[in-house]
Every structure is written in C-alpha cells, then in structure tokens.
Design a protein around this motif. Structure first.
Motif, PDB file in Angstrom:
ATOM      1  N   ILE A   3      44.074  51.512  34.023  1.00 19.22           N
ATOM      2  CA  ILE A   3      43.502  53.022  34.035  1.00 19.22           C
ATOM      3  C   ILE A   3      44.367  53.843  33.319  1.00 19.22           C
ATOM      4  N   LEU A   4      45.645  53.512  33.150  1.00 17.54           N
ATOM      5  CA  LEU A   4      46.583  54.490  32.207  1.00 17.54           C
ATOM      6  C   LEU A   4      46.371  54.101  30.713  1.00 17.54           C
ATOM      7  N   GLU A   5      45.989  52.998  30.465  1.00 15.40           N
ATOM      8  CA  GLU A   5      45.696  52.604  29.121  1.00 15.40           C
ATOM      9  C   GLU A   5      44.282  53.009  28.663  1.00 15.40           C
ATOM     10  N   LYS A   6      43.490  53.679  29.716  1.00 21.02           N
ATOM     11  CA  LYS A   6      42.095  54.086  29.565  1.00 21.02           C
ATOM     12  C   LYS A   6      41.145  52.965  29.019  1.00 21.02           C
ATOM     13  N   VAL A   7      41.458  51.747  29.873  1.00 20.72           N
ATOM     14  CA  VAL A   7      40.536  50.710  29.639  1.00 20.72           C
ATOM     15  C   VAL A   7      39.116  51.041  30.097  1.00 20.72           C
ATOM     16  N   PRO A   8      38.047  50.505  29.552  1.00 25.23           N
ATOM     17  CA  PRO A   8      36.703  50.644  30.193  1.00 25.23           C
ATOM     18  C   PRO A   8      36.677  50.163  31.441  1.00 25.23           C
ATOM     19  N   LYS A   9      35.890  50.809  32.269  1.00 24.46           N
ATOM     20  CA  LYS A   9      35.655  50.587  33.773  1.00 24.46           C
ATOM     21  C   LYS A   9      35.174  49.314  34.111  1.00 24.46           C
ATOM     22  N   ALA A  10      34.341  48.577  33.512  1.00 23.17           N
ATOM     23  CA  ALA A  10      33.766  47.102  33.304  1.00 23.17           C
ATOM     24  C   ALA A  10      34.669  46.189  33.091  1.00 23.17           C
ATOM     25  N   GLU A  11      35.643  46.510  32.337  1.00 22.07           N
ATOM     26  CA  GLU A  11      36.560  45.468  31.606  1.00 22.07           C
ATOM     27  C   GLU A  11      37.842  45.661  32.720  1.00 22.07           C
ATOM     28  N   ILE A  12      37.933  46.875  33.411  1.00 23.06           N
ATOM     29  CA  ILE A  12      39.121  46.872  34.481  1.00 23.06           C
ATOM     30  C   ILE A  12      38.540  46.025  35.730  1.00 23.06           C
ATOM     31  N   ASP A  13      37.439  46.035  36.004  1.00 27.90           N
ATOM     32  CA  ASP A  13      37.032  45.457  37.272  1.00 27.90           C
ATOM     33  C   ASP A  13      36.925  44.028  37.049  1.00 27.90           C
ATOM     34  N   LYS A  14      36.563  43.569  35.794  1.00 31.21           N
ATOM     35  CA  LYS A  14      36.722  42.021  35.509  1.00 31.21           C
ATOM     36  C   LYS A  14      38.071  41.616  35.677  1.00 31.21           C
ATOM     37  N   LYS A  15      39.147  42.303  35.127  1.00 34.88           N
ATOM     38  CA  LYS A  15      40.486  41.844  34.982  1.00 34.88           C
ATOM     39  C   LYS A  15      40.973  41.732  36.419  1.00 34.88           C
ATOM     40  N   VAL A  16      40.591  42.781  37.107  1.00 35.31           N
ATOM     41  CA  VAL A  16      41.455  42.853  38.628  1.00 35.31           C
ATOM     42  C   VAL A  16      40.727  41.821  39.370  1.00 35.31           C
ATOM     43  N   LYS A  17      39.352  41.750  39.427  1.00 34.91           N
ATOM     44  CA  LYS A  17      38.816  40.427  40.023  1.00 34.91           C
ATOM     45  C   LYS A  17      39.505  39.079  39.816  1.00 34.91           C
ATOM     46  N   GLU A  18      39.643  38.983  38.438  1.00 33.06           N
ATOM     47  CA  GLU A  18      40.239  37.697  38.023  1.00 33.06           C
ATOM     48  C   GLU A  18      41.555  37.594  38.384  1.00 33.06           C
ATOM     49  N   VAL A  19      42.626  38.528  38.517  1.00 30.52           N
ATOM     50  CA  VAL A  19      43.955  38.396  38.846  1.00 30.52           C
ATOM     51  C   VAL A  19      44.144  38.317  40.443  1.00 30.52           C
ATOM     52  N   LEU A  20      43.222  38.986  40.975  1.00 25.26           N
ATOM     53  CA  LEU A  20      43.099  38.606  42.575  1.00 25.26           C
ATOM     54  C   LEU A  20      42.607  37.404  42.869  1.00 25.26           C
ATOM     55  N   GLN A  21      41.817  37.011  42.054  1.00 21.68           N
ATOM     56  CA  GLN A  21      41.471  35.176  42.724  1.00 21.68           C
ATOM     57  C   GLN A  21      42.686  34.407  42.289  1.00 21.68           C
ATOM     58  N   PHE A  22      43.570  34.770  41.267  1.00 23.58           N
ATOM     59  CA  PHE A  22      44.576  33.982  40.869  1.00 23.58           C
ATOM     60  C   PHE A  22      45.791  34.009  41.787  1.00 23.58           C
ATOM     61  N   VAL A  23      46.072  35.054  42.347  1.00 20.13           N
ATOM     62  CA  VAL A  23      46.892  35.377  43.376  1.00 20.13           C
ATOM     63  C   VAL A  23      46.356  35.430  44.992  1.00 20.13           C
ATOM     64  N   GLU A  24      45.280  34.798  44.927  1.00 20.54           N
ATOM     65  CA  GLU A  24      44.462  34.450  46.200  1.00 20.54           C
ATOM     66  C   GLU A  24      44.669  35.663  47.369  1.00 20.54           C
ATOM     67  N   LEU A  25      43.956  36.739  46.944  1.00 26.26           N
ATOM     68  CA  LEU A  25      43.929  37.885  47.521  1.00 26.26           C
ATOM     69  C   LEU A  25      42.577  38.475  47.560  1.00 26.26           C
ATOM     70  N   GLU A  26      41.484  37.817  47.032  1.00 30.20           N
ATOM     71  CA  GLU A  26      40.334  38.551  46.762  1.00 30.20           C
ATOM     72  C   GLU A  26      39.726  39.237  48.244  1.00 30.20           C
ATOM     73  N   ASP A  27      40.076  38.580  49.423  1.00 21.52           N
ATOM     74  CA  ASP A  27      39.435  39.476  50.347  1.00 21.52           C
ATOM     75  C   ASP A  27      40.360  40.653  50.902  1.00 21.52           C
ATOM     76  N   LYS A  28      41.230  40.891  50.161  1.00 24.30           N
ATOM     77  CA  LYS A  28      42.312  42.238  50.407  1.00 24.30           C
ATOM     78  C   LYS A  28      41.932  43.375  49.250  1.00 24.30           C
ATOM     79  N   LYS A  29      40.687  43.161  48.650  1.00 23.68           N
ATOM     80  CA  LYS A  29      40.604  43.999  47.421  1.00 23.68           C
ATOM     81  C   LYS A  29      40.636  45.573  47.858  1.00 23.68           C
TER      82      LYS A  29
END
Length: 213
Positions: free
Chosen positions: A105-131
């Motif tokens: 957000i601070l880097e002003k990355v497009p919202k769709a790209e942010i959403d994709k990346k956050v979901k990707e790292v949430l899956q990696f750290v096994e916290l998808e259900d805590k979003k």
C-alpha cells in the motif's frame, strides 16, 4: 551477497562511549542461514539495511557499498531486504490482510496486485483462514507468521530476523523455525538471524558468528 569489512561503530550516551562493533568482518553467501549471537548483533544487522551508519569500515549488499548510496538508491535496495521483529511490530487494531498489505500500500502497488500477493503469502505461512481476523485476536505464533508474511510481500532476497522467536514458547519457536527454513529452501532467501538461544542456531543455521569483546 553481504560483506561487512572492518566495521567499527561507537555510540555516545550519558555514561560515555559504548563500542558496539570493533573491527568486525563477516561474509554471508547467497542461500545461507547465518546466525548471530552475543554483543553488537543488533547493531550489525541494522547496518545491513542501512538503519545505522559506520564510523569506519564498509558494508556491501548485492555488490553495492551502502555508504556510497544516495537515499533513493538505498530505498530501492531496502525493498529487497525483509525484516522480522521480536515483538512483531504489527497494527493490533487492523486485520491480518491489512498488516500484510501495508508495505505494498505504501508503495502504491495496484489493488489487484496487492490482493494476489497477500493471498499468496497467506497460503505460504498457512494463515489463509485468518485473513479478516484482527491481529489483537491472534496468538504469538500467528502474529509472527503475519510478520513473516508481511516481510515476504516485497519478494526479498534477504530476510533479517531480530530475535524473531524470543517471545515464543518452545513448540511455537520450532514451528516458526521450520517456516523460516521453508522460506530459505523454496524461495532461495538468505536469512540473517539474531538470537541468544543457541538451540535456535543448532536447529536452523548453516553458519554462526558469536560476537564478544
């Protein structure tokens, strides 16, 4: 990948001068999990992302000597260096999603790209259900996973972990160390790990430096 050559750093306070680093030289290879224990370790790790400057000596990251970089160049380099803290450094009144998205957000990355990346790292750290859960409702181990996920959003080459497991119980510590090892193995991230717990070094590091005197 990281070279610290003949580093000297002194801090002045009301009790006089403290020699945090005296002629320290460290070489870290790509793919290392390098542990640091003893006196001066936090100062050393802050040199790697340019939060401290040396009295004398050099710090080189990705072939760039930090002391010679202008602020825009240093900011660009810092994007490739993630940081994980002992006390998590999260916004308790915000959701897991918002905390992880914050660097983008601070880097002003497009919202769709942010959403994709956050979901990707949430899956990696096994916290998808805590979003959508507020950080204040999480356990210590879950908070540290959020902190690690946030650090991964910028796709760093280097991860600096400052006592990342000191506030956790032994079982949770083991789980976080397994996650860091997975990040090292699957993402090829080089990890610098500050710790006073030698069992942490034994479990995860392929190199260690003990700092004293």
């Amino acid at each position: 990948m990281i070279k610290v050559e003949h580093a000297n750093k002194t801090f002045s306070g009301k009790y006089g001068k403290v020699h945090a680093l005296q002629d320290v030289s460290i070489h870290v290879e790509k793919g290392d999990i390098f542990g640091f224990s003893g006196a001066g370790k936090s100062t050393l790790i802050r040199l790697v992302n340019g939060l401290e400057t040396l009295d004398s000596g050099t710090v080189t990251v990705h072939g760039e000597e930090l002391g010679s970089l202008k602020k825009p160049q240093l900011r660009k380099l810092r994007r490739k260096i993630g940081m994980v803290f002992q006390q998590f450094n999260l916004l308790e009144s915000k959701t897991v999603y918002h905390n992880i998205a914050l660097p983008l957000i601070l880097e002003k990355v497009p919202k769709a790209e942010i959403d994709k990346k956050v979901k990707e790292v949430l899956q990696f750290v096994e916290l998808e259900d805590k979003k959508d859960v507020y950080v204040s409702q999480l356990s210590g181990g879950q908070k540290q996973r959020v902190g690690i996920a946030r650090a991964l959003t910028t796709t760093p080459d280097i991860l600096l972990c400052d006592e990342a497991t000191s506030a956790l119980d032994p079982q949770t510590t083991e789980a976080i160390l397994k996650l860091l090892k997975k990040i090292n193995r699957e993402m090829g991230v080089t990890i610098l790990l500050i710790t006073h717990q030698m069992q942490v070094v034994q479990m995860i590091c392929n190199k260690v430096a003990v700092m004293e005197n």
